[in-house]
Design a protein around this motif. Structure first.
Motif, PDB file in Angstrom:
ATOM      1  N   SER A  76      16.159  -1.456 -13.091  1.00  0.00           N
ATOM      2  CA  SER A  76      16.346  -2.559 -14.202  1.00  0.00           C
ATOM      3  C   SER A  76      16.234  -2.116 -15.443  1.00  0.00           C
ATOM      4  CB  SER A  76      15.872  -4.129 -14.337  1.00  0.00           C
ATOM      5  OG  SER A  76      14.219  -4.081 -13.534  1.00  0.00           O
ATOM      6  N   PRO A  77      16.478  -2.584 -16.329  1.00  0.00           N
ATOM      7  CA  PRO A  77      15.968  -1.502 -18.252  1.00  0.00           C
ATOM      8  C   PRO A  77      14.505  -2.101 -17.905  1.00  0.00           C
ATOM      9  CG  PRO A  77      18.136  -2.656 -18.183  1.00  0.00           C
ATOM     10  CD  PRO A  77      17.115  -2.851 -17.284  1.00  0.00           C
ATOM     11  N   LEU A 103      18.273   5.354 -18.813  1.00  0.00           N
ATOM     12  CA  LEU A 103      18.799   4.231 -18.563  1.00  0.00           C
ATOM     13  C   LEU A 103      18.412   2.470 -19.135  1.00  0.00           C
ATOM     14  CD1 LEU A 103      18.300   5.239 -14.445  1.00  0.00           C
ATOM     15  CD2 LEU A 103      20.537   5.206 -15.959  1.00  0.00           C
ATOM     16  N   GLY A 107      21.189   0.471 -20.680  1.00  0.00           N
ATOM     17  CA  GLY A 107      21.640  -0.411 -19.641  1.00  0.00           C
ATOM     18  C   GLY A 107      21.377  -1.890 -20.853  1.00  0.00           C
ATOM     19  N   SER A 110      24.132  -1.982 -23.553  1.00  0.00           N
ATOM     20  CA  SER A 110      25.655  -1.984 -22.765  1.00  0.00           C
ATOM     21  C   SER A 110      25.231  -3.972 -22.952  1.00  0.00           C
ATOM     22  CB  SER A 110      25.901  -1.758 -20.940  1.00  0.00           C
ATOM     23  OG  SER A 110      26.384  -2.037 -20.628  1.00  0.00           O
ATOM     24  N   GLU A 111      24.503  -4.784 -21.868  1.00  0.00           N
ATOM     25  CA  GLU A 111      24.675  -5.548 -22.839  1.00  0.00           C
ATOM     26  C   GLU A 111      24.648  -6.200 -23.574  1.00  0.00           C
ATOM     27  OE1 GLU A 111      21.135  -6.589 -18.249  1.00  0.00           O
ATOM     28  OE2 GLU A 111      20.441  -5.582 -20.487  1.00  0.00           O
TER      29      GLU A 111
END
Length: 323
Positions: A76-77, A103, A107, A110-111
């Motif tokens: 996860s981020p 990453l 991430g 993107s959210e």
């Protein structure tokens, strides 16, 4: 003391290991963190702390094993960013550091691509604040790799998004590595002006300024300038005569351009200021190569007199409330 009372208390064990790490007592930290991961084997933060301690002891393979375990438990981020940060701090395995930092940024961006002003959530604000931290980490990784230009863009965006002393200090170091000493001194002074700058920023500023008195003068000067970093002039939309204020959400997109503005609360006469707020130039708040959307919160204030009002953006980590 708590572990004497309850020897298998997982929180106390984890806290002991983390505290020893903060005190740079790395060997003791490893010993206690190894006990902690037995008690809380599914907590990725413990493995990040363990990896940090092992790195500082020069145990690169053991550190990487701990970081790999953290990522395995929670890809996860926050975890990617935590691992990238520790690697960059020690200038270790920078290829992995860059991968994990990218990453975390990708991430989160993107959210944030799904943010809608019609339905703002606390998570939208939290992700915007987190992105400032992740941009800071990615910029610091690129600094470690000698990519000054990309490092500069991301550190400047991180600084403008959350006005944190650590990001200002990093940007100062990047300027200094490029021989931009006046710019570096200003950023060190800004880092200290926030009240949360690292002590090392003070030391670097004194070297550049030529001593403590000159450094103090620079910090005082930047303390006066600091509020202006988040201020934007807006042509007055209400008649003179009475002070008015209102709060807005501003959704920034590619290039730092406002994609939308939403009135939150305040004097109803200022509802019509949205289009003028949308037309503002928000500067390099979004790195040009990203497609991130940033949810900002701001307060528009119009004095009783004057042709212009002032919009003050709230630093991302302080924009918590949702109405």
């Amino acid at each position: 003391k708590q572990l004497q009372v309850k020897p298998l208390d997982p929180m106390a064990q984890a806290s002991l290991g983390a505290t020893l790490g903060q005190a740079h007592r790395w060997a003791e930290a490893v010993t206690e963190l190894e006990k902690a991961v037995v008690l809380s084997a599914e907590d990725p933060r413990l493995y990040i702390n363990l990896g940090r301690a092992e790195l500082n002891l020069g145990h690169a393979e053991k550190a990487q094993a701990a970081f790999d375990k953290a990522v395995e438990l929670s890809p996860s981020p926050p975890v990617w960013n935590g691992v990238a940060w520790e690697l960059a701090q020690q200038n270790a395995n920078l290829e992995s550091a860059e991968k994990y930092a990218e990453l975390a940024v990708a991430g989160t961006e993107s959210e944030l691509s799904n943010v809608k002003l019609e339905k703002v959530t606390p998570a939208d604000l939290a992700r915007t604040a987190a992105l400032a931290t992740y941009w800071d980490t990615l910029g610091w990784v690129w600094c470690a790799r000698g990519d000054w230009k990309r490092a500069e863009r991301y550190e400047e965006a991180a600084w403008r998004l959350d006005v944190r002393g650590e990001a200002a200090d990093h940007l100062g170091q990047i300027y200094e590595k490029q021989g931009k000493k006046p710019e570096a001194a200003r950023m060190y002074a800004l880092a200290l002006a926030t009240g949360r700058g690292p002590q090392t920023a003070r030391e670097r500023l004194e070297l550049l300024a030529g001593g403590a008195p000159a450094a103090d003068a620079l910090v005082r000067s930047e303390q006066a300038e600091l509020p202006r970093l988040i201020e934007y002039s807006v042509l007055r939309t209400v008649p003179e005569g009475a002070a008015k204020s209102a709060e807005f959400y501003v959704l920034l997109g590619a290039g730092g351009r406002a994609e939308g503005v939403k009135f939150i609360r305040g004097d109803a006469e200022l509802r019509g200021a949205g289009e003028k707020i949308r037309a503002l130039d928000y500067g390099p708040m979004v790195p040009e190569e990203t497609t991130a959307k940033l949810l900002r919160r701001g307060r528009l204030e119009c004095g009783a007199k004057g042709a212009k009002c002032v919009l003050r953006l709230v630093p991302a980590s302080q924009a918590r409330g949702i109405e």
